[in-house]
Design a protein around this motif. Structure first.
Motif, PDB file in Angstrom:
ATOM      1  N   GLN A 138       0.859  -1.192   0.000  1.00  0.00           N
ATOM      2  CA  GLN A 138       0.000   0.000   0.000  1.00  0.00           C
ATOM      3  C   GLN A 138       0.890   1.236   0.000  1.00  0.00           C
ATOM      4  N   SER A 139       1.562   1.449  -1.135  1.00  0.00           N
ATOM      5  CA  SER A 139       2.456   2.604  -1.241  1.00  0.00           C
ATOM      6  C   SER A 139       2.198   3.279  -2.572  1.00  0.00           C
ATOM      7  N   ALA A 140       2.057   4.604  -2.530  1.00  0.00           N
ATOM      8  CA  ALA A 140       1.817   5.336  -3.780  1.00  0.00           C
ATOM      9  C   ALA A 140       3.084   5.395  -4.616  1.00  0.00           C
ATOM     10  N   THR A 141       4.244   5.514  -3.931  1.00  0.00           N
ATOM     11  CA  THR A 141       5.486   5.718  -4.686  1.00  0.00           C
ATOM     12  C   THR A 141       6.603   4.867  -4.110  1.00  0.00           C
ATOM     13  N   PHE A 142       7.735   4.819  -4.793  1.00  0.00           N
ATOM     14  CA  PHE A 142       8.812   3.884  -4.463  1.00  0.00           C
ATOM     15  C   PHE A 142      10.163   4.573  -4.604  1.00  0.00           C
ATOM     16  N   PHE A 143      11.105   4.167  -3.790  1.00  0.00           N
ATOM     17  CA  PHE A 143      12.433   4.781  -3.833  1.00  0.00           C
ATOM     18  C   PHE A 143      13.011   4.722  -5.246  1.00  0.00           C
ATOM     19  N   TRP A 144      13.498   5.854  -5.697  1.00  0.00           N
ATOM     20  CA  TRP A 144      14.076   5.944  -7.050  1.00  0.00           C
ATOM     21  C   TRP A 144      14.997   7.166  -7.067  1.00  0.00           C
ATOM     22  N   GLY A 145      16.273   6.946  -7.241  1.00  0.00           N
ATOM     23  CA  GLY A 145      17.221   8.046  -7.164  1.00  0.00           C
ATOM     24  C   GLY A 145      17.509   8.690  -8.497  1.00  0.00           C
ATOM     25  N   ASP A 146      17.794   7.863  -9.489  1.00  0.00           N
ATOM     26  CA  ASP A 146      18.128   8.385 -10.825  1.00  0.00           C
ATOM     27  C   ASP A 146      17.856   7.297 -11.855  1.00  0.00           C
ATOM     28  N   PRO A 147      18.013   7.611 -13.167  1.00  0.00           N
ATOM     29  CA  PRO A 147      17.634   6.634 -14.186  1.00  0.00           C
ATOM     30  C   PRO A 147      18.343   5.283 -14.068  1.00  0.00           C
ATOM     31  N   ALA A 148      19.464   5.250 -13.380  1.00  0.00           N
ATOM     32  CA  ALA A 148      20.154   3.965 -13.208  1.00  0.00           C
ATOM     33  C   ALA A 148      19.315   3.023 -12.346  1.00  0.00           C
ATOM     34  N   ASP A 149      18.334   3.561 -11.621  1.00  0.00           N
ATOM     35  CA  ASP A 149      17.474   2.719 -10.773  1.00  0.00           C
ATOM     36  C   ASP A 149      16.359   2.034 -11.569  1.00  0.00           C
ATOM     37  N   GLY A 150      16.379   2.178 -12.875  1.00  0.00           N
ATOM     38  CA  GLY A 150      15.395   1.473 -13.708  1.00  0.00           C
ATOM     39  C   GLY A 150      14.099   2.244 -13.833  1.00  0.00           C
ATOM     40  N   GLU A 151      13.032   1.488 -14.178  1.00  0.00           N
ATOM     41  CA  GLU A 151      11.737   2.135 -14.414  1.00  0.00           C
ATOM     42  C   GLU A 151      11.237   2.824 -13.142  1.00  0.00           C
ATOM     43  N   LEU A 152      10.728   4.025 -13.316  1.00  0.00           N
ATOM     44  CA  LEU A 152      10.172   4.753 -12.183  1.00  0.00           C
ATOM     45  C   LEU A 152       8.849   4.102 -11.770  1.00  0.00           C
ATOM     46  N   ARG A 153       8.740   3.803 -10.490  1.00  0.00           N
ATOM     47  CA  ARG A 153       7.514   3.158 -10.010  1.00  0.00           C
ATOM     48  C   ARG A 153       6.624   4.141  -9.274  1.00  0.00           C
ATOM     49  N   TYR A 154       5.345   4.099  -9.650  1.00  0.00           N
ATOM     50  CA  TYR A 154       4.358   5.004  -9.045  1.00  0.00           C
ATOM     51  C   TYR A 154       3.016   4.323  -9.260  1.00  0.00           C
ATOM     52  N   SER A 155       2.182   4.267  -8.252  1.00  0.00           N
ATOM     53  CA  SER A 155       1.003   3.393  -8.379  1.00  0.00           C
ATOM     54  C   SER A 155       0.026   3.842  -9.463  1.00  0.00           C
ATOM     55  N   ARG A 156       0.000   5.144  -9.819  1.00  0.00           N
ATOM     56  CA  ARG A 156      -0.854   5.525 -10.953  1.00  0.00           C
ATOM     57  C   ARG A 156      -0.321   4.970 -12.279  1.00  0.00           C
ATOM     58  N   TYR A 157       0.975   4.671 -12.312  1.00  0.00           N
ATOM     59  CA  TYR A 157       1.573   4.104 -13.533  1.00  0.00           C
ATOM     60  C   TYR A 157       1.247   2.617 -13.717  1.00  0.00           C
ATOM     61  N   LEU A 158       0.500   2.051 -12.773  1.00  0.00           N
ATOM     62  CA  LEU A 158       0.074   0.652 -12.872  1.00  0.00           C
ATOM     63  C   LEU A 158       1.249  -0.303 -12.734  1.00  0.00           C
ATOM     64  N   ASN A 159       2.302   0.140 -12.008  1.00  0.00           N
ATOM     65  CA  ASN A 159       3.444  -0.756 -11.808  1.00  0.00           C
ATOM     66  C   ASN A 159       3.787  -0.963 -10.340  1.00  0.00           C
ATOM     67  N   ASN A 160       2.782  -0.819  -9.477  1.00  0.00           N
ATOM     68  CA  ASN A 160       2.898  -1.264  -8.091  1.00  0.00           C
ATOM     69  C   ASN A 160       3.076  -2.799  -8.130  1.00  0.00           C
ATOM     70  N   PRO A 161       3.832  -3.399  -7.200  1.00  0.00           N
ATOM     71  CA  PRO A 161       4.027  -4.865  -7.233  1.00  0.00           C
ATOM     72  C   PRO A 161       2.720  -5.650  -7.295  1.00  0.00           C
ATOM     73  N   ASN A 162       1.659  -5.171  -6.633  1.00  0.00           N
ATOM     74  CA  ASN A 162       0.372  -5.886  -6.707  1.00  0.00           C
ATOM     75  C   ASN A 162      -0.197  -5.827  -8.123  1.00  0.00           C
ATOM     76  N   HIS A 163      -0.036  -4.672  -8.805  1.00  0.00           N
ATOM     77  CA  HIS A 163      -0.509  -4.576 -10.195  1.00  0.00           C
ATOM     78  C   HIS A 163       0.255  -5.554 -11.090  1.00  0.00           C
ATOM     79  N   LEU A 164       1.581  -5.596 -10.889  1.00  0.00           N
ATOM     80  CA  LEU A 164       2.414  -6.376 -11.818  1.00  0.00           C
ATOM     81  C   LEU A 164       2.148  -7.879 -11.659  1.00  0.00           C
ATOM     82  N   ALA A 165       2.003  -8.319 -10.407  1.00  0.00           N
ATOM     83  CA  ALA A 165       1.730  -9.743 -10.183  1.00  0.00           C
ATOM     84  C   ALA A 165       0.358 -10.107 -10.760  1.00  0.00           C
TER      85      ALA A 165
END
Ligand code: PLP
Length: 386
Positions: A35-62
Motif C-alpha cells: 500500500q504505497s503510492a510511490t517507491f524509492f528511485w534516485g536516478d535513471p540507473a534505478d530502472g523504471e520509475l515506479r508510481y502506483s498511478r503508472y500501474l506498476n505497483n508490485p500488486n498490479h504487476l503480479a
C-alpha cells in the motif's frame, strides 16, 4: 512463478500461482499488499520509475501476469473498474474522426459511453444487429478502427461467435474488442477465439465476492502497452488494496465457476417447470437459440440465468420483494445470489420498445446464481413465485 516459463500448467493452478515471485526462505505464501503510492528511485540507473498511478505497483504487476496466464494472452492489465477497462481499451485505439462498429447488445453504460460520451470527442459508433449476416461488414467505413462486441450478452444471454468477426477485423486492419464479463476466463477464453482485447468487469466473477470494483484488459503486448500509456494519463489506476483482494478472489475462480455453472443449469431446468414463468433463458438449455454455439465455444454455460414472468413488471416487482435468501441488487458474479430487473437497472435508460427489441420485456428478471445450496434457492424462488 512466471507463466511464460510454465505454459503447461492448467487454469486452476495458474489462478493460484501465476505471477508469484521467486521462492526464497521466508517468502510469504500470500503476495503482500504493497500500500504505497510511490517507491524509492534516485536516478535513471534505478530502472523504471515506479508510481502506483503508472500501474506498476508490485500488486498490479503480479496481477497482470496472473490475468495474462488465465486469459492465455501475452499481456494483461487491471484497472479501477470494468468501465475504466472498456473506456481505456477504446480510447487507446481511436482518435477524433474515428468510427466504431458495435453490437446492439451491450451493457447499458458501454452503450452510454458510445452514444453519449465518445461523440463529444469526435468518435462515432454504428450499432448493428450482431446476428444479422453481413451487418458488421456493411457498417465498416474507411475511418472505422474498432469492432466491439459483448458475449454472453447482458441480460439476454445470447452467445456471439467471435471467429468470423476476428477474420473480418484482421482483413480490414481493425481491432476486435469484446466484453466477456458474463463468462469469466474460466468459461470462455476470448483470445483463443480471435478477440484482440478481452475486457472483463473484475467486479463480477474474477473478484467474486461483491467487495471490490475493478476491470481488466488482456491481449497482445502491443495492445496492452498502448492501453497502459493512455491509462497513465487518464488515471484510472486500481488501488493496491483492491488489487490484493482481486488476486485473492482469482485464487478460487475456477472452483467457484464450477459451482455457479452447475447451480445455474439446475435452476434453469427447475424454473422451466414453474407456474407463472413464461420463459427461461440459459445457454445450457437445448431450446436456447445459441445452445449449439455455446456448447462449442464455451467451457461452461455460466452462472447467469434469466426468466420472464407472466405477470409482467408487477409480477417481477412482487417476486423480488418476496425473496429471503437471494437478494435484490444489481451486479453479478458474487458468492451470493443477486436478482435484478434490467428495466430498473442496466437498461433503465432505454424505452420499453428498445428493451423489447433486445429481448427484455417487462417481467424480465436476471438472476446471478450464487454459491448457496441450490435446494435453498429453489425453496426461496418457489415461495417468491407464490
Ligand atoms: C457486462 C458488463 N460489463 C461491464 C460492466 C461494468 O463494470 P464495472 O461496474 O466494474 O465498471 C458491467 C457492470 O455491471 C457489466 O455487467
Amino acid at each position: 512463478m512466471d507463466h511464460d516459463t510454465t505454459p503447461a500448467l492448467r487454469r486452476s493452478t495458474l489462478g493460484i500461482h501465476a505471477g508469484e515471485g521467486p521462492r526464497e526462505p521466508g517468502t510469504p505464501v500470500v503476495p503482500p499488499l504493497v500500500q504505497s503510492a510511490t517507491f524509492f528511485w534516485g536516478d535513471p540507473a534505478d530502472g523504471e520509475l515506479r508510481y502506483s498511478r503508472y500501474l506498476n505497483n508490485p500488486n498490479h504487476l503480479a496481477l497482470a501476469k496472473k490475468l495474462a496466464a488465465l486469459e492465455g494472452t501475452e499481456a494483461a492489465l487491471a484497472l479501477a473498474s470494468g468501465m475504466a477497462a472498456m473506456s481505456m481499451a477504446l480510447l487507446a485505439h481511436v482518435e477524433a474522426g474515428s468510427h466504431i462498429v458495435a453490437s446492439r447488445y451491450l451493457y447499458g453504460a458501454t452503450q452510454g459511453l458510445l452514444s453519449g460520451e465518445l461523440p463529444r470527442r469526435g468518435v462515432t459508433t454504428t450499432f448493428v444487429d450482431p446476428f444479422q449476416p453481413g451487418a458488421w461488414e456493411a457498417a465498416i467505413r474507411p475511418e472505422t478502427r474498432v469492432l466491439l462486441m459483448e458475449t454472453p450478452t447482458n441480460p439476454s444471454l445470447r452467445i456471439l461467435d467471435p471467429r468470423p468477426l476476428a477474420a473480418l477485423a484482421r482483413s480490414r486492419g481493425l481491432v476486435l474488442v469484446s466484453d466477456c464479463t458474463f463468462a469469466s476466463p474460466t468459461n470462455f477464453r476470448g483470445a483463443a477465439h480471435g478477440i484482440d482485447i478481452v475486457v472483463q468487469s473484475a467486479t463480477k466473477y474474477l473478484g467474486g465476492h461483491s467487495d471490490l470494483i475493478a476491470g481488466t484488459v488482456a491481449g497482445s503486448k502491443a495492445h496492452v502497452d498502448r492501453i497502459i500509456q493512455v491509462a497513465r494519463l487518464y488515471g484510472p489506476a486500481l488501488d493496491p488494496h483492491a488489487a490484493f483482494l482481486l488476486d485473492r478472489g482469482i485464487r478460487t475462480l475456477d472452483v467457484r465457476m464450477e459451482r455457479h455453472n452447475r447451480s445455474a443449469l439446475e435452476l434453469a431446468r427447475w424454473f422451466q417447470g414453474q407456474a407463472g414463468v413464461s420463459r427461461v433463458i440459459h445457454p445450457g438449455l437445448p431450446d436456447h437459440p445459441d445452445h449449439a454455439l455455446a456448447s462449442e465455444i464455451l467451457e461452461g454455460f455460466g452462472g447467469m440465468l434469466s426468466v420472464v414472468l407472466e405477470g409482467g413488471g408487477e409480477a417481477a416487482d412482487r417476486f423480488l420483494s418476496r425473496l429471503r435468501v437471494a437478494m435484490a441488487a444489481p451486479s453479478l458474479g458474487g458468492v451470493e445470489t443477486l436478482v435484478s430487473q434490467p428495466r430498473h437497472t442496466s437498461h433503465a435508460g432505454l424505452s420499453v420498445a428498445e428493451r423489447e427489441a433486445q429481448g427484455i420485456p417487462d417481467g424480465f428478471v436476471r438472476i446471478s446464481v450464487g454459491l448457496e445450496d441450490v435446494e435453498d434457492l429453489k425453496s426461496d424462488f418457489a415461495s417468491a413465485l407464490g
